[in-house]
Design a protein around this motif. Structure first.
Motif, short mmCIF file in Angstrom:
data_model
loop_
_atom_site.label_atom_id
_atom_site.label_comp_id
_atom_site.label_asym_id
_atom_site.label_seq_id
_atom_site.Cartn_x
_atom_site.Cartn_y
_atom_site.Cartn_z
N ALA A 163 -35.35 24.06 20.45
CA ALA A 163 -35.08 24.24 21.98
C ALA A 163 -34.63 25.84 22.01
CB ALA A 163 -34.16 23.53 22.48
N ASP A 164 -34.06 26.53 21.18
CA ASP A 164 -33.51 27.77 21.79
C ASP A 164 -33.84 28.76 20.46
OD1 ASP A 164 -31.78 26.85 23.78
OD2 ASP A 164 -30.84 25.65 22.30
N GLN A 165 -35.08 28.81 19.56
CA GLN A 165 -35.22 29.88 19.02
C GLN A 165 -36.17 30.80 19.77
OE1 GLN A 165 -34.30 29.87 15.73
NE2 GLN A 165 -33.16 28.12 16.27
N LEU A 188 -43.49 31.74 24.13
CA LEU A 188 -44.06 30.77 24.60
C LEU A 188 -44.03 30.56 26.38
CD1 LEU A 188 -43.49 28.04 22.13
CD2 LEU A 188 -45.35 29.71 22.36
N GLU A 189 -42.79 31.30 26.77
CA GLU A 189 -42.56 30.98 28.30
C GLU A 189 -43.46 32.16 28.91
OE1 GLU A 189 -38.66 31.25 29.18
OE2 GLU A 189 -38.19 29.15 29.03
N ALA A 190 -43.44 33.33 28.40
CA ALA A 190 -44.02 34.55 29.03
C ALA A 190 -45.65 34.37 29.05
CB ALA A 190 -43.66 35.85 28.14
N LEU A 191 -46.07 33.67 27.73
CA LEU A 191 -47.62 33.77 27.68
C LEU A 191 -47.84 32.51 28.35
CD1 LEU A 191 -47.81 34.37 23.75
CD2 LEU A 191 -48.58 35.78 25.83
N ILE A 196 -34.77 41.24 23.06
CA ILE A 196 -33.28 41.25 23.77
C ILE A 196 -32.83 39.96 24.52
CG2 ILE A 196 -33.30 43.84 23.51
CD1 ILE A 196 -33.91 43.88 26.50
N LYS A 197 -33.94 39.31 24.88
CA LYS A 197 -33.23 38.13 25.72
C LYS A 197 -32.86 36.97 24.96
CE LYS A 197 -35.67 34.65 28.81
NZ LYS A 197 -36.84 34.23 29.51
N ASP A 198 -31.73 36.61 25.46
CA ASP A 198 -30.86 35.70 24.74
C ASP A 198 -31.35 34.30 24.93
OD1 ASP A 198 -28.71 33.75 24.03
OD2 ASP A 198 -27.28 35.41 24.26
N PRO A 199 -32.22 33.59 23.82
CA PRO A 199 -32.48 32.37 23.95
C PRO A 199 -31.80 31.15 24.23
CG PRO A 199 -32.58 33.17 21.58
CD PRO A 199 -32.18 34.10 22.41
N ARG A 200 -30.47 31.50 23.93
CA ARG A 200 -29.37 30.48 24.14
C ARG A 200 -29.30 30.11 25.91
NH1 ARG A 200 -24.64 33.16 21.13
NH2 ARG A 200 -25.29 34.74 22.66
N ALA A 201 -29.49 31.25 26.57
CA ALA A 201 -29.26 31.01 27.97
C ALA A 201 -30.02 30.02 28.62
CB ALA A 201 -29.35 32.40 28.49
N ARG A 202 -31.16 29.72 28.16
CA ARG A 202 -31.98 28.87 28.63
C ARG A 202 -31.32 27.31 28.74
NH1 ARG A 202 -35.32 29.14 25.05
NH2 ARG A 202 -36.67 30.92 25.99
#
Length: 226
Positions: free
Chosen positions: A118-120, A126-129, A149-155
């Protein structure tokens, strides 16, 4: 068997169609994720290498008995390795994540987990594409920098914190502390700044969020990891 990889990579420079490139991929023996794209519109991904076929019942996280029952049973066939050719979604993405669902069974991995979890970081790609896979080369460069630089944990965590702050009994101190987190763009080292500049530090929101996640991990697992 590194020399076999050298011959395979040399073949890459000589091929002029997908079939020839795939034949060259079958020659490589090392384990490096490989992406392919050609002028005919084909795209492909391989996770190649000489991977042992492991005996059933072994747990690779621990030492195995050496009497022979857990010896390797040869190597996996090329067809059994993670790969994708012209997927329906129209794009391929990888950022050092698990290469395929089920890969890692018997090697300490979770066979049923998704390729990234979930947080890699690859989920940033994948979200951007998924929003628009038609990107220019310039778009790709910008996305590569932003995703780094986007923190994947924030999602996962920011929505939970937002729900908490919207509650009726939130201490004022907590609300004040989380205000910059909820306003945060979820990036570290702001994209509008030169990261070699000493003033290009994290924002207040990024700093508070990072402390929160690390503190939560300690609180939840410290007793389990003496």
């Amino acid at each position: 068997r590194e020399v076999e990889t050298i011959f395979g990579v040399l073949d890459w420079m000589r091929v002029d169609d997908f079939e020839s490139f795939e034949a060259a991929m079958r020659r490589v023996t090392w384990n490096e994720n490989t992406m392919y794209a050609d002028a005919d519109g084909n795209i492909a991904y391989w996770h190649p290498g000489l991977h042992p076929r492991r005996a059933a019942g072994g747990d690779q996280r621990f030492p195995l008995p050496g009497e022979g029952e857990f010896d390797h049973l040869g190597t996996l066939a090329f067809e059994a390795l993670p790969q994708s050719v012209n997927p329906e979604q129209g794009y391929l993405a990888n950022w050092n994540n698990k290469p395929a669902v089920g890969w890692g069974e018997g090697v300490g991995g979770q066979a049923g987990s998704t390729p990234a979890g979930a947080d890699q970081r690859v989920t940033n790609w994948l979200e951007a594409l998924a929003s628009d896979p038609q990107v220019s080369f310039e778009d790709l460069l910008a996305m590569d920098r932003l995703i780094g630089i986007k923190d994947p944990r924030a999602r996962a965590f920011v929505p939970v914190l937002a729900d908490y702050v919207s509650g009726s009994s939130v201490p004022e101190r907590h609300a004040t502390l989380l205000e910059p987190v909820l306003a945060w763009d979820q990036n570290h080292f702001r994209p509008d700044m030169d990261i070699t500049d000493e003033s290009a530090t994290d924002t207040v929101g990024a700093t508070v969020f990072d402390v929160f996640v690390r503190s939560l991990r300690i609180e939840l697992f410290a007793d389990w990891l003496p």
